[in-house]
Every structure is written in structure tokens, then in C-alpha cells.
Write a protein that holds these residues in place. Sequence first.
Motif, PDB file in Angstrom:
ATOM      1  N   TYR A 192     -36.158  52.002 -45.285  1.00  0.00           N
ATOM      2  CA  TYR A 192     -36.137  51.695 -43.839  1.00  0.00           C
ATOM      3  C   TYR A 192     -35.726  52.929 -43.039  1.00  0.00           C
ATOM      4  CZ  TYR A 192     -36.005  47.016 -45.850  1.00  0.00           C
ATOM      5  OH  TYR A 192     -36.264  45.885 -46.587  1.00  0.00           O
ATOM      6  N   GLY A 193     -34.807  53.721 -43.607  1.00  0.00           N
ATOM      7  CA  GLY A 193     -34.337  54.921 -42.881  1.00  0.00           C
ATOM      8  C   GLY A 193     -35.431  55.962 -42.737  1.00  0.00           C
ATOM      9  N   LEU A 194     -36.329  56.006 -43.735  1.00  0.00           N
ATOM     10  CA  LEU A 194     -37.455  56.946 -43.687  1.00  0.00           C
ATOM     11  C   LEU A 194     -38.692  56.293 -43.055  1.00  0.00           C
ATOM     12  CD1 LEU A 194     -37.073  58.517 -47.263  1.00  0.00           C
ATOM     13  CD2 LEU A 194     -36.388  59.542 -45.070  1.00  0.00           C
ATOM     14  N   SER A 195     -38.483  55.055 -42.568  1.00  0.00           N
ATOM     15  CA  SER A 195     -39.579  54.291 -41.935  1.00  0.00           C
ATOM     16  C   SER A 195     -40.769  54.096 -42.857  1.00  0.00           C
ATOM     17  CB  SER A 195     -40.021  54.968 -40.622  1.00  0.00           C
ATOM     18  OG  SER A 195     -38.910  55.034 -39.739  1.00  0.00           O
ATOM     19  N   LEU A 196     -40.492  54.042 -44.148  1.00  0.00           N
ATOM     20  CA  LEU A 196     -41.546  53.723 -45.125  1.00  0.00           C
ATOM     21  C   LEU A 196     -41.812  52.223 -45.107  1.00  0.00           C
ATOM     22  CD1 LEU A 196     -40.258  55.891 -48.133  1.00  0.00           C
ATOM     23  CD2 LEU A 196     -42.014  56.492 -46.426  1.00  0.00           C
ATOM     24  N   MET A 202     -32.059  44.266 -41.019  1.00  0.00           N
ATOM     25  CA  MET A 202     -31.188  45.266 -41.659  1.00  0.00           C
ATOM     26  C   MET A 202     -30.849  46.377 -40.672  1.00  0.00           C
ATOM     27  SD  MET A 202     -29.748  46.532 -44.454  1.00  0.00           S
ATOM     28  CE  MET A 202     -30.386  46.443 -46.118  1.00  0.00           C
ATOM     29  N   VAL A 203     -31.848  46.889 -39.966  1.00  0.00           N
ATOM     30  CA  VAL A 203     -31.622  48.009 -39.041  1.00  0.00           C
ATOM     31  C   VAL A 203     -30.631  47.597 -37.960  1.00  0.00           C
ATOM     32  CG1 VAL A 203     -32.696  49.548 -37.347  1.00  0.00           C
ATOM     33  CG2 VAL A 203     -33.885  49.037 -39.494  1.00  0.00           C
ATOM     34  N   LYS A 204     -30.822  46.423 -37.394  1.00  0.00           N
ATOM     35  CA  LYS A 204     -29.925  45.986 -36.313  1.00  0.00           C
ATOM     36  C   LYS A 204     -28.514  45.697 -36.826  1.00  0.00           C
ATOM     37  CE  LYS A 204     -31.503  42.743 -33.656  1.00  0.00           C
ATOM     38  NZ  LYS A 204     -32.312  41.529 -33.405  1.00  0.00           N
ATOM     39  N   SER A 205     -28.424  45.208 -38.078  1.00  0.00           N
ATOM     40  CA  SER A 205     -27.099  44.806 -38.593  1.00  0.00           C
ATOM     41  C   SER A 205     -26.245  45.988 -38.997  1.00  0.00           C
ATOM     42  CB  SER A 205     -27.273  43.894 -39.807  1.00  0.00           C
ATOM     43  OG  SER A 205     -28.006  42.765 -39.441  1.00  0.00           O
ATOM     44  N   VAL A 206     -26.899  47.112 -39.364  1.00  0.00           N
ATOM     45  CA  VAL A 206     -26.065  48.185 -39.928  1.00  0.00           C
ATOM     46  C   VAL A 206     -26.152  49.501 -39.157  1.00  0.00           C
ATOM     47  CG1 VAL A 206     -26.227  47.145 -42.223  1.00  0.00           C
ATOM     48  CG2 VAL A 206     -27.801  48.979 -41.591  1.00  0.00           C
ATOM     49  N   PRO A 212     -33.660  53.496 -37.031  1.00  0.00           N
ATOM     50  CA  PRO A 212     -33.761  53.432 -38.501  1.00  0.00           C
ATOM     51  C   PRO A 212     -33.103  54.618 -39.203  1.00  0.00           C
ATOM     52  CG  PRO A 212     -35.850  52.875 -37.473  1.00  0.00           C
ATOM     53  CD  PRO A 212     -34.954  53.380 -36.365  1.00  0.00           C
ATOM     54  N   GLU A 213     -33.207  55.810 -38.623  1.00  0.00           N
ATOM     55  CA  GLU A 213     -32.670  56.989 -39.332  1.00  0.00           C
ATOM     56  C   GLU A 213     -31.154  56.931 -39.487  1.00  0.00           C
ATOM     57  OE1 GLU A 213     -34.525  56.997 -36.706  1.00  0.00           O
ATOM     58  OE2 GLU A 213     -33.691  58.165 -35.055  1.00  0.00           O
ATOM     59  N   GLU A 214     -30.505  56.067 -38.668  1.00  0.00           N
ATOM     60  CA  GLU A 214     -29.045  55.933 -38.817  1.00  0.00           C
ATOM     61  C   GLU A 214     -28.664  55.368 -40.183  1.00  0.00           C
ATOM     62  OE1 GLU A 214     -28.641  54.073 -34.497  1.00  0.00           O
ATOM     63  OE2 GLU A 214     -26.721  54.143 -35.580  1.00  0.00           O
ATOM     64  N   LEU A 215     -29.628  54.639 -40.792  1.00  0.00           N
ATOM     65  CA  LEU A 215     -29.321  53.997 -42.086  1.00  0.00           C
ATOM     66  C   LEU A 215     -29.086  55.037 -43.178  1.00  0.00           C
ATOM     67  CD1 LEU A 215     -30.320  51.593 -40.460  1.00  0.00           C
ATOM     68  CD2 LEU A 215     -31.591  50.819 -42.455  1.00  0.00           C
ATOM     69  N   LEU A 216     -29.546  56.260 -42.948  1.00  0.00           N
ATOM     70  CA  LEU A 216     -29.446  57.304 -43.984  1.00  0.00           C
ATOM     71  C   LEU A 216     -28.076  57.980 -43.987  1.00  0.00           C
ATOM     72  CD1 LEU A 216     -32.970  58.907 -43.461  1.00  0.00           C
ATOM     73  CD2 LEU A 216     -32.295  57.166 -45.145  1.00  0.00           C
ATOM     74  N   ARG A 217     -27.205  57.598 -43.041  1.00  0.00           N
ATOM     75  CA  ARG A 217     -25.878  58.252 -43.011  1.00  0.00           C
ATOM     76  C   ARG A 217     -24.800  57.250 -43.431  1.00  0.00           C
ATOM     77  NH1 ARG A 217     -28.483  60.546 -38.713  1.00  0.00           N
ATOM     78  NH2 ARG A 217     -27.531  59.205 -37.137  1.00  0.00           N
ATOM     79  N   GLY A 218     -24.010  56.731 -42.502  1.00  0.00           N
ATOM     80  CA  GLY A 218     -22.900  55.839 -42.821  1.00  0.00           C
ATOM     81  C   GLY A 218     -23.226  54.755 -43.828  1.00  0.00           C
ATOM     82  N   PRO A 219     -24.249  53.930 -43.561  1.00  0.00           N
ATOM     83  CA  PRO A 219     -24.563  52.838 -44.506  1.00  0.00           C
ATOM     84  C   PRO A 219     -24.948  53.344 -45.888  1.00  0.00           C
ATOM     85  CG  PRO A 219     -25.529  52.393 -42.367  1.00  0.00           C
ATOM     86  CD  PRO A 219     -24.992  53.790 -42.288  1.00  0.00           C
ATOM     87  N   MET A 220     -25.697  54.453 -45.928  1.00  0.00           N
ATOM     88  CA  MET A 220     -26.119  55.008 -47.232  1.00  0.00           C
ATOM     89  C   MET A 220     -24.899  55.490 -48.030  1.00  0.00           C
ATOM     90  SD  MET A 220     -28.608  55.699 -49.264  1.00  0.00           S
ATOM     91  CE  MET A 220     -30.114  55.714 -48.325  1.00  0.00           C
ATOM     92  N   TYR A 221     -24.019  56.218 -47.344  1.00  0.00           N
ATOM     93  CA  TYR A 221     -22.821  56.713 -48.045  1.00  0.00           C
ATOM     94  C   TYR A 221     -21.998  55.528 -48.544  1.00  0.00           C
ATOM     95  CZ  TYR A 221     -24.000  60.892 -45.265  1.00  0.00           C
ATOM     96  OH  TYR A 221     -24.655  61.959 -44.672  1.00  0.00           O
ATOM     97  N   TYR A 222     -21.982  54.492 -47.739  1.00  0.00           N
ATOM     98  CA  TYR A 222     -21.199  53.293 -48.061  1.00  0.00           C
ATOM     99  C   TYR A 222     -21.669  52.669 -49.379  1.00  0.00           C
ATOM    100  CZ  TYR A 222     -19.371  48.519 -47.127  1.00  0.00           C
ATOM    101  OH  TYR A 222     -18.730  47.296 -47.184  1.00  0.00           O
ATOM    102  N   VAL A 223     -22.982  52.425 -49.508  1.00  0.00           N
ATOM    103  CA  VAL A 223     -23.473  51.774 -50.741  1.00  0.00           C
ATOM    104  C   VAL A 223     -23.360  52.717 -51.941  1.00  0.00           C
ATOM    105  CG1 VAL A 223     -24.964  50.060 -49.625  1.00  0.00           C
ATOM    106  CG2 VAL A 223     -25.875  52.320 -50.171  1.00  0.00           C
ATOM    107  N   VAL A 224     -23.463  54.027 -51.691  1.00  0.00           N
ATOM    108  CA  VAL A 224     -23.274  54.981 -52.803  1.00  0.00           C
ATOM    109  C   VAL A 224     -21.844  54.897 -53.316  1.00  0.00           C
ATOM    110  CG1 VAL A 224     -23.138  57.456 -53.376  1.00  0.00           C
ATOM    111  CG2 VAL A 224     -25.126  56.560 -52.130  1.00  0.00           C
ATOM    112  N   MET A 225     -20.890  54.764 -52.413  1.00  0.00           N
ATOM    113  CA  MET A 225     -19.488  54.642 -52.822  1.00  0.00           C
ATOM    114  C   MET A 225     -19.259  53.329 -53.595  1.00  0.00           C
ATOM    115  SD  MET A 225     -17.638  57.161 -52.346  1.00  0.00           S
ATOM    116  CE  MET A 225     -18.185  58.760 -51.780  1.00  0.00           C
ATOM    117  N   LEU A 226     -19.951  52.283 -53.191  1.00  0.00           N
ATOM    118  CA  LEU A 226     -19.825  51.006 -53.931  1.00  0.00           C
ATOM    119  C   LEU A 226     -20.303  51.197 -55.369  1.00  0.00           C
ATOM    120  CD1 LEU A 226     -21.091  48.290 -51.400  1.00  0.00           C
ATOM    121  CD2 LEU A 226     -18.736  48.971 -51.897  1.00  0.00           C
ATOM    122  N   MET A 227     -21.441  51.887 -55.505  1.00  0.00           N
ATOM    123  CA  MET A 227     -21.975  52.129 -56.856  1.00  0.00           C
ATOM    124  C   MET A 227     -21.014  52.984 -57.667  1.00  0.00           C
ATOM    125  SD  MET A 227     -26.045  52.938 -56.915  1.00  0.00           S
ATOM    126  CE  MET A 227     -26.204  53.616 -55.277  1.00  0.00           C
TER     127      MET A 227
END
Length: 354
Positions: A192-196, A202-206, A212-227
Motif C-alpha cells: 500500500y505504501g508503494l501504491s502497488l 489500512m491507509v486511513k487507520s495508520v 499511502p507513503e506514510e505507511l513506509l515509515r512509522g507503521p513499517m518500523y512498528y511491525v518490524v519491531m514486533l517481528m
Amino acid sequence: MDLYSIKQQAFFLNLITRLQGEDQEEREYKAVVEAKQMATSALLSFTHPPPHLSTSTLLGTSPSPWGGGGTSTGRFPNSSSFAKSPLFSSSSSLKVSSIEIRRSLHFHMESSALLQDACATAVVMGGAYSLVSSFDLLTTHNFIDQKLSRKLVHVLSGLLFMASWPIFSTSLEARYFAALVPLVNCLRLLAYGLSLATDEAMVKSVSREGKPEELLRGPMYYVVMLMLCDVMFWRNSPIGVISLAMMCGGDGFADIMGRRYGKVKLPYNQDKSWAGSICMCFSGFAISIGMLYYYSALGYLQLDWGLVVAKVALVSLAATLVESLPITKVVDDNVSVPLTSMLMAFLLFGYRTL
Ligand SMILES: Nc1ccn([C@@H]2O[C@H](COP(=O)(O)OP(=O)(O)OP(=O)(O)O)[C@@H](O)[C@H]2O)c(=O)n1
Ligand SMILES: C/C(=C\CO)CCC[C@H](C)CCC[C@H](C)CCCC(C)C
């Protein structure tokens, strides 16, 4: 099933029943264990009869291992009588061993763990999707503000993910099944962040502003930390639990309370406030203690609570200090807060506390 197999199965079941019904005092314990292992394993293999077992043996017309005639005297056979029985004689090719039973039990245990982890992954994956969709609905219908919705998703996603870990099995692979959930969400954020692909909910919630490009920063780092916390620390180390509690709970509530009550800004950072930082420190501490108690109560962690409170307080102070620094444009809070917490928790708790 043909008559031969029915007779054979009945014979072994009967044998096990007799062995289990024997009076403990009369048993020669070793002979009982060996006989049960052999009979149980033979039962497991009754579809492939060993060549030497003649029909007469199975139909009960051969000398019974119970001594005397072809029928049991009700007494448990002594070990010498086993030697005479064609079923248990040392020359018998049916030399079944407890290894075969263990293999069979191991197979059954592994397959049930696999099924449990697959189901748990599906449930948590569904929970993640439902959470984001629910907050999208609340935002769409103006029940809550978009910024608050984002922060509640930030707080709840990670804490609920961590709280779900006990539904996974005790197998070594369980943590990797659990990690599939943030991984799939990481791939969603990427797409979604790369608009593929698009997912308005999802975009509105996070995202902060719906880009969409905002998803590649805070939210992305967040799920990486969860993993990262899932795979590196899982549920048998306090480090992952505390780090996620600080990132999800502490940082989340700092934002929620700081936006609302943060009039007095920090002297070294005009974007952050005393109210936000104090809230982060206390909420991070409280949620960390709560999650540690949860895992301790379930038996995953054995903690010296006299020291735990002081150690968690130190981790919380350190994470709050780092979060308050004006470095967000260089290092996102979703990276600096969990990494600081991991380092401090590692120094104070060590890797595992059992
Ligand atoms: N210690 C803090 C932290 C946050 N805030 C308030 O919360 C807002 C957002 O905080 P921040 O942590 O920067 O959140 P974002 O980076 O926007 O969101 P995210 O961490 O989810 O990316 C800040 O502008 C500020 O008003 C605060 O007052 N004091
Ligand atoms: C807005 C967020 C971070 C910015 O600071 C949070 C992003 C959340 C992810 C899009 C979704 C993550 C879901 C979790 C991996 C699993 C949650 C499962 C649970 C049972 C709800």
C-alpha cells in the motif's frame, strides 16, 4: 477389515488390558513395562503382521504367555514365562521397542503442535485485520478523530499481539508462526505504501494525513519491531515484553496525552511536552509490569519481583528520555524507543530470566 486383522487387534488389546489390570504387588515391574511396550507397539503395527506370528498364536491356541493352558490364569506371567511365549521370546522378530512407541508419540505430538500453531496464526491474523477495519469504521463514521484512531491502533496492535503468544504451542517453531502475522502486515504496508495495491481502511487507520507513503515509515518500523521482539525474545524473556510495552503502550499514551494536555513543552524539544513524557514513563512502566505479571502468571517467566519493579522503572526512564529527544526526524520513535528498551532490559535482566 478381514477376520485375521480383527482377531489380531483383539488379541493385542486384550493383552494390554490384562497387563494394565494386574495387581501392582504381583507384577514383575520390568516385565510389565516391557510387555506393555511390546504389545502397544505391536497393536500400532497390526496392519503389518510379522512373518513369524502364526494364526494359531493369534487365535489363542498356542501356549499362553500367562503360563498353564491356552487361557490366562488371571495371574501376571512371570518373566520366565515370557521367554517361552512366541510373542515375547528374544528370538522373536517382533522385537518391538519403546523407541517405536516414542517415535509414534513424537509424530502425534509434532502434528498436533503444527495444527495448533496454524490455527493460532489464523486467529491472530484475523484479529489484526479486524482491529484495523474496526478503527477505520469508527473514523469513517466520525466516532473518533483520525489521530486518536491511529494511536489506539498503535497501542492495541502490539499489546494484543504480545498477549496472544500463549495460544501458540510450546514447539520451537511457534514463534515463527506468530511472526507470520507482523510479516504479512509488513508486506501489506509495503504494497500500500508503494501504491502497488490499495486499502483505504489500512491507509486511513495508520497514517497521519491519509498519504499511502506514510505507511513506509512509522507503521513499517512498528511491525518490524514486533517481528524482531517475537523472534529474538518470544515469551520466555522479559526483554521483548518490556520493549513492546514501551513502544506500544508508553509511546502511544505519550502521544494521546501529550496532544491533549501537553501545554508546557520540554526545554530542549518544543514538539514534546512534560505531560506527554511523564505519561510515557508511567504508562510504559505500568504496562510493562502488567505484561510481565501476565507471562509470569502463565508460568513463562520466573521473576524476582523485588528487583523487577526497580529495573522496569529504569528501562522506562531511559526510553522516555530517548523519546523526548528532538531526533524523530532522524530516528523514528518506533525504532529508538524499543531499541533503547531492549538495550536497558538486556543490561538489567540479562537475556533470559528463568
Ligand atoms: N513526549 C511527548 C510525545 C508526544 N507528544 C505529543 O504527541 C504528538 C505526536 O507525538 P509523536 O511521538 O511525535 O507521534 P508521531 O510521531 O506523530 O506518531 P507515531 O509515533 O505514531 O509515528 C506530538 O506532536 C506532541 O503534541 C508530547 O506532547 N510529548
Ligand atoms: C499506526 C501504527 C504504528 C505507527 O506508530 C500501528 C500499525 C499497525 C499495523 C498496521 C497492524 C499490526 C498488526 C499486528 C502485527 C497484529 C495484531 C494482532 C492483534 C490480535 C490485534
